[in-house]
Design an enzyme around this catalytic site. Structure first.
Site, short mmCIF file in Angstrom:
data_model
loop_
_atom_site.label_atom_id
_atom_site.label_comp_id
_atom_site.label_asym_id
_atom_site.label_seq_id
_atom_site.Cartn_x
_atom_site.Cartn_y
_atom_site.Cartn_z
N PHE A 116 0.75 -0.88 -0.07
CA PHE A 116 -0.15 -0.14 0.10
C PHE A 116 0.86 1.66 -0.16
CE2 PHE A 116 -4.15 1.28 0.22
CZ PHE A 116 -4.90 0.63 0.27
N ASP A 221 -20.27 15.46 14.80
CA ASP A 221 -21.49 15.80 16.04
C ASP A 221 -20.35 16.36 16.76
OD1 ASP A 221 -23.19 15.60 13.58
OD2 ASP A 221 -24.74 13.74 15.05
N GLN A 240 -7.69 14.71 4.02
CA GLN A 240 -7.32 14.05 3.05
C GLN A 240 -7.88 14.18 1.59
OE1 GLN A 240 -6.02 10.05 3.16
NE2 GLN A 240 -4.05 10.59 2.94
N HIS A 242 -8.50 12.27 -1.59
CA HIS A 242 -7.82 11.16 -2.05
C HIS A 242 -7.88 10.63 -3.79
CE1 HIS A 242 -7.75 6.75 -3.56
NE2 HIS A 242 -7.41 5.94 -1.76
N LEU A 252 -15.47 6.44 -3.74
CA LEU A 252 -13.88 5.40 -3.51
C LEU A 252 -13.41 4.60 -4.21
CD1 LEU A 252 -11.80 7.15 -2.63
CD2 LEU A 252 -11.80 4.56 -0.73
N GLU A 255 -6.89 2.90 -4.05
CA GLU A 255 -5.41 3.12 -4.11
C GLU A 255 -4.74 1.69 -4.87
OE1 GLU A 255 -3.61 5.99 -0.74
OE2 GLU A 255 -2.08 3.46 -1.20
N ARG A 286 -0.45 10.59 -1.68
CA ARG A 286 -1.98 10.94 -2.07
C ARG A 286 -2.12 11.80 -2.19
NH1 ARG A 286 -5.94 7.07 1.86
NH2 ARG A 286 -5.69 5.12 1.24
N HIS A 353 -11.93 12.93 1.86
CA HIS A 353 -11.52 11.79 2.47
C HIS A 353 -11.92 11.76 3.99
CE1 HIS A 353 -11.33 7.43 2.38
NE2 HIS A 353 -10.22 7.52 2.64
N ARG A 394 -2.58 11.28 6.67
CA ARG A 394 -2.75 9.70 7.20
C ARG A 394 -2.60 9.01 5.82
NH1 ARG A 394 -5.69 5.73 6.28
NH2 ARG A 394 -8.37 7.01 4.82
C1 LIG Z 1 -14.44 4.49 1.72
C2 LIG Z 1 -13.34 4.96 2.10
C3 LIG Z 1 -12.45 3.87 2.66
C4 LIG Z 1 -11.95 3.40 3.07
N1 LIG Z 1 -10.67 3.19 3.75
C5 LIG Z 1 -9.46 2.22 4.08
C6 LIG Z 1 -8.41 1.31 4.58
O1 LIG Z 1 -8.42 1.34 3.50
N2 LIG Z 1 -8.08 1.66 5.43
C7 LIG Z 1 -8.19 2.63 6.33
O2 LIG Z 1 -7.08 2.81 7.34
N3 LIG Z 1 -8.49 3.41 5.66
C8 LIG Z 1 -10.19 3.61 5.78
N4 LIG Z 1 -10.74 4.77 5.86
C9 LIG Z 1 -10.74 4.91 6.48
C10 LIG Z 1 -11.81 4.61 7.42
O3 LIG Z 1 -12.37 3.50 7.42
C11 LIG Z 1 -11.50 5.62 9.24
O4 LIG Z 1 -11.51 6.55 8.85
C12 LIG Z 1 -12.50 4.97 9.80
O5 LIG Z 1 -13.26 3.29 9.70
C13 LIG Z 1 -13.75 5.77 10.96
O6 LIG Z 1 -13.63 5.06 11.76
P1 LIG Z 1 -15.28 5.83 13.22
O7 LIG Z 1 -14.96 4.15 14.30
O8 LIG Z 1 -13.86 6.46 13.66
O9 LIG Z 1 -15.82 6.25 12.71
P2 LIG Z 1 -17.26 5.85 11.39
O10 LIG Z 1 -16.91 4.13 11.32
O11 LIG Z 1 -17.93 6.87 10.92
O12 LIG Z 1 -18.70 5.32 12.96
C14 LIG Z 1 -18.73 6.87 13.34
C15 LIG Z 1 -19.59 5.84 14.69
O13 LIG Z 1 -20.70 7.40 15.09
C16 LIG Z 1 -21.90 7.00 15.26
N5 LIG Z 1 -22.25 8.82 14.88
C17 LIG Z 1 -22.15 10.25 14.34
N6 LIG Z 1 -22.35 11.08 15.35
C18 LIG Z 1 -23.17 10.73 16.21
C19 LIG Z 1 -23.56 11.52 17.11
N7 LIG Z 1 -24.05 11.97 16.77
N8 LIG Z 1 -24.77 10.71 18.03
C20 LIG Z 1 -24.35 9.08 18.26
N9 LIG Z 1 -23.42 8.18 17.29
C21 LIG Z 1 -23.62 8.91 16.29
C22 LIG Z 1 -22.35 6.89 13.94
O14 LIG Z 1 -23.70 6.17 13.85
C23 LIG Z 1 -21.66 5.50 13.88
O15 LIG Z 1 -21.98 4.18 13.80
C24 LIG Z 1 -11.51 4.65 4.26
C25 LIG Z 1 -12.52 5.35 4.38
C26 LIG Z 1 -13.81 5.45 3.60
C27 LIG Z 1 -14.44 6.54 3.34
#
Ligand SMILES: Cc1cc2nc3c(=O)[nH]c(=O)nc-3n(C[C@H](O)[C@H](O)[C@H](O)COP(=O)(O)OP(=O)(O)OC[C@H]3O[C@@H](n4cnc5c(N)ncnc54)[C@H](O)[C@@H]3O)c2cc1C
Ligand code: SF4
Ligand code: FES
Lengths: 584, 256
Positions: A116, A221, A240, A242, A252, A255, A286, A353, A394
């Site tokens: 990667f 939020d 970032q 992408h 998306l 990569e 990126r 992204h 990142r």
């Molecule tokens: C298309 C895409 C591909 C990616 N690919 C990769 C990859 O291959 N490798 C990598 O390392 N990273 C990747 N990333 C980045 C990574 O996936 C994310 O940064 C990471 O999953 C975020 O996880 P999280 O648990 O912080 O948030 P999220 O999974 O976004 O979860 C947020 C949670 O918060 C809750 N929430 C939000 N607001 C509130 C509120 N006001 N009250 C209560 N609950 C709330 C939502 O319900 C949800 O459950 C990618 C991102 C995207 C968008």
């Protein structure tokens, strides 16, 4: 209004929230509040992989991974945190495997690994196979596996509960967390959750851009709730972009598509990355690739009547390879563009992204009230937080890692804090702010519409603070955001009901986006250098003398009620790697 | 910076991609809001839209520009979160994975909530019974004895054995297209069986017998009448009926 009492409350059920919940449920009475059903979280969208120096397929070690993370972040990474990330990566992956995650396997049955961007052998010598994966749906498998284990552990969820306020109480000049206030989507009821500790794991904020890989619900939020209560936000100017989002939609295309040999082309069919990155070409970092794409577009070599995109060309790759390695993203091209990637190039453009910045924490996940003071009982992990392990940019596969390592750490730390400490008394009228906000929107007869303001915000952000920034474009954005914030006060909604009122919640989410957009633009204006994802055409070089420091943005309210943003700075933690020029 | 010898391809279509002309389409949406009335009502919305856009885009257009009370769930907008399964022209689909041009916009396009689960408002249904059935099949890896220090080994072939059923996004399109489920909400439904399959055929798991016993129940796999609605409905292309058949076979042979 209902009042609940839990030892530990977790806000969000994506990867970070559920990883934390698995730990904290074993140790303390825990509630997880989430605006989406857990399996709807955007962690499920992640495609490529999760980094860990398992050395299953070739020599590797966590020290190399640490270095790559720091260099990838253009030296704005806190090096102690990066070291923890890389060291604990190995157990983080093994833990997931033990929880049942169906990783891709080597012929001997070990977890397979692939290359990667930015991950290298021995400090940049050559690419290394460090990303553990499950097809091109690694995030989906992480989210499912964590949810499965939450079911196994009996984690208590409050689904479709929107946390709208963080209760901060000052005791003897020390800010403490008393709990959160949430809005229940199904009923419109307001709930106060008193908790000894609170963990924010509410994800990113990409929806202030129009073209983004982020879900509609990623509206920052958690960041906004803390910021409104006087807590700082760190490094918000770093976002970032992408390189390969589907044209106009932003969906998306990993990569990995270029990793498999995909090539970017302009309207003349030229492989333009040869000009900008003679060695790494299409696989340069990126930020570099995104800037190159926009340079082509600006200089008139973009495709289509508007000249507003370029192509990702996979047509020279054998169809079998596309089917085996990139099934989901080739299906996206067929479904959404009606084109066949075997024979036709895919129109793409950079897509907003990932938020590198967020709620500042230390390595235990404790939230900082300033450069050094922690807020007792308050934690954050995942994309909402800024530890900072990603610095100015990142690396791919480091976020799925981050949510597991720091989700786990904050889950343990918060539960241990809950075991040793008492509840903080709730402020008088704890739900007041949320009640007022909800009532104001329900009763407003103003003429502004949420969707129209949001679109103006998104178009302004895309045009002015995306891949290229200058003093002038950022100022345009700052002014426009101020105008939109004023007009937001005059917003009204059509649904006045209590039941599943998503009209109301979209209005509240827009308020959060506006607050965070203002912080982003203001932080970007003050950073007169270029570093990682923040590129200033008027200051094209990195300036370590003046800007090797984290931005800390605070909301200030004057006695007459006027709001402003105060910027302060926090030193970067440097342990063993001195800043060098970043070349790939 | 420019080099005269950039590698070139003539594959790139000169014209590139552009907007298609807008069309006028009518969306006929089944509305229900018990806060206002106990009656169900079909309401028509006429909108002007690019036919290459998604049904979800059309719903947003209606909500954002015409009627803010229209209520539906959505998040990712590209078919991976499972929020927006609904009945579009009588078939279960994800609104974000269905393009308007593909569903004959010449005629009114009907949109209604998925069937078999209680409608709470407009296109929003009560998902709790669906997730309860999922939880009932023990959807998690169960192993005995001490954990190894490193990962458990699994051959690529063993890994491949259950790959199809790991794709499930719990959207309920399958379960809510199943006539058996419509008639009897006690039936576990295809999605729960798919998720049991994912573990029963995972070589690392040691609770297959228990899961099979659960599915041997009167509300279990034997209720399936192989109508294939579920397979047709699945937006992830999972061979749902096949997975159910494999579970049935495992129940008979006790081999998996
Ligand atoms: C298309 C895409 C591909 C990616 N690919 C990769 C990859 O291959 N490798 C990598 O390392 N990273 C990747 N990333 C980045 C990574 O996936 C994310 O940064 C990471 O999953 C975020 O996880 P999280 O648990 O912080 O948030 P999220 O999974 O976004 O979860 C947020 C949670 O918060 C809750 N929430 C939000 N607001 C509130 C509120 N006001 N009250 C209560 N609950 C709330 C939502 O319900 C949800 O459950 C990618 C991102 C995207 C968008
Ligand atoms: S099996 Fe397919 S249709 Fe059924 S819930 Fe899973 S993804 Fe949806
Ligand atoms: S909105 Fe996520 S699947 Fe349709």
């Amino acid at each position: 209004m209902q009042i609940h009492k839990y030892d530990t409350v977790i806000v969000g059920a994506g990867g970070a929230g559920m990883r934390a919940a698995i730990e904290s449920t074993k140790r303390s009475r825990t509630a997880v509040l989430t605006k989406l059903y857990p399996t709807r979280s955007h962690t499920g969208a992640a495609q490529g992989g999760m980094a860990a120096a398992l050395a299953n397929v070739e020599e590797d070690n966590w020290e190399w991974h640490t270095f790559d993370t720091i260099k990838g972040g253009d030296y704005l990474v806190d090096q102690d945190a990066a070291e923890i990330l890389a060291k604990e990566a190995i157990d983080a992956v093994l833990d997931l495997e033990k929880m049942g995650l169906p990783f891709g396997r080597t012929p001997e049955g070990k977890i397979d690994q692939r290359r990667f961007g930015g991950h290298s052998r021995n400090h940049g010598e050559a690419p290394v196979r460090r990303a553990c994966y499950s097809g091109d749906r690694t995030g989906h498998m992480i989210l499912q596996t964590l949810y499965q284990n939450c079911v196994k552990e009996g984690v208590e969820f409050f689904n479709e509960f929107y946390v709208l306020d963080q209760l901060v109480v000052e005791e003897n000049g020390v800010k403490k967390s008393a709990g959160v206030v949430a809005y229940e989507l199904a009923t419109g009821e307001i709930h106060v959750f008193q908790a000894k500790s609170v963990i924010y794991a509410s994800g990113g904020t990409g929806k202030f851009f129009k073209v983004t890989s982020n879900a509609h619900t990623l509206t920052g939020d958690g960041q906004a709730a803390c910021y409104r209560r006087g807590l700082p936000l760190e490094d918000m100017e770093f976002f970032q972009f992408h390189p390969t989002g589907i044209w106009r939609m932003g969906i998306l295309l990993t990569e990995g598509a270029r990793g498999e040999g995909g090539i970017l082309r302009n309207k003349d069919g030229e492989r333009f990355m040869e000009k900008y990155a003679p060695v790494m070409k299409d696989l340069a970092s990126r930020d570099v690739v995104s800037r190159s794409i926009y340079t082509e577009i600006r200089e008139g070599r973009g495709c289509g009547p508007e000249g507003d995109h370029v192509y990702l060309d996979l047509t020279h790759l054998p169809p079998e390879q596309l089917d085996a390695k990139l099934p989901d993203i080739t299906e996206f091209a067929r479904t959404y563009l009606g084109i066949e990637p075997y024979t036709d190039p895919i129109p793409i453009q950079p897509t907003a992204h990932y938020a590198m910045g967020g709620i500042p924490t230390n390595v235990e996940g404790e939230v900082l009230a300033d450069n050094t003071t922690v807020v007792p009982g308050l934690y954050a992990a995942g994309e909402v937080a800024c530890v900072s392990v990603h610095g100015a940019n990142r690396l791919g596969t480091n976020s799925l890692l981050d949510i597991n390592v720091f989700g786990r750490r904050s889950g343990i730390a918060a539960a241990e804090y809950s075991a040793k400490n008492d509840f903080v008394e709730l402020p008088e009228n704890p739900a007041q702010l949320v009640e007022e906000q909800v009532e104001r929107l329900r009763n407003s007869t103003g003429t502004e519409r949420v969707a129209a303001l949001r679109l103006e915000l998104q178009e302004c952000m895309d045009a002015n603070v995306m891949v290229f920034r200058t003093e002038q474009t950022i100022k345009t954005a700052v002014d426009k955001i101020a105008e939109l914030r004023a007009r937001y006060l005059d917003v009204s909604i059509q649904d006045k009901g209590k039941r599943f009122n998503t009209d109301l919640l979209e209005a509240i989410e827009l308020g959060n986006l506006l607050d965070l957009a203002e912080v982003m633009a203001t932080s970007a204006l003050a950073r007169k250098e270029s570093r990682g994802g923040h590129y200033r055409e008027d200051y094209p070089n990195r300036d370590d003398v003046n800007f090797m420091r984290h931005t800390m943005a605070y909301r200030e309210v004057a006695d007459d009620g006027t709001e402003s943003i105060r910027l302060d700075y926090k030193p970067v933690v440097t342990t063993r790697y001195q800043p060098m020029e970043r070349k790939y | 910076m420019a080099t005269p010898t950039l590698e070139k391809s003539d594959k790139a279509p000169e014209a590139g991609f552009a907007d298609t002309p807008y069309i006028t389409a009518t969306f006929r949406i089944r509305r229900f809001n018990p806060e206002v009335s106990d009656e169900v009502e079909w309401q028509d919305f006429e909108i002007s839209i690019d036919p290459k856009e998604r049904v979800l885009d059309a719903l947003h257009k209606i909500k954002w520009e015409m009627d803010g009370t229209l209520t539906f769930r959505r998040s990712c907008a590209h078919g991976i979160c499972g929020s927006d399964a609904m009945r579009i022209n009588g078939k279960n689909r994800l609104a974000c994975k269905t393009l308007i041009k593909d569903i004959n916009p010449e005629k009114p396009i009907t949109v209604e909530a998925i069937k078999g689960l209680t409608v709470l408002k407009d296109l929003v249904v009560d998902m709790d019974p669906f997730f309860q059935a999922y939880r009932d099949v023990m959807p998690f890896l169960v192993t005995k004895g001490n954990e190894p220090t490193r990962e458990r080994l699994q051959s690529p072939e063993d890994r491949e054995r259950f790959d199809d059923t790991t794709k499930c996004i719990l959207c309920a399109a399958c379960t809510s297209s199943c006539p058996v489920f419509w008639n009897d909400g006690q039936y576990f439904g295809p999605a729960a069986i798919v998720n049991a399959h994912r573990f029963i055929f995972d070589s690392r798991d040691e609770a297959g017998e228990q899961r099979l016993e659960i599915l041997n129940d009167r509300d279990g796999v034997w209720r399936c009448r192989t109508t294939f609605n579920c397979t047709d409905a699945c937006p992830r292309g999972i061979e749902v009926t096949k997975a159910i058949q494999e579970v049935k076979r495992a129940l008979i042979t006790r081999r998996f």
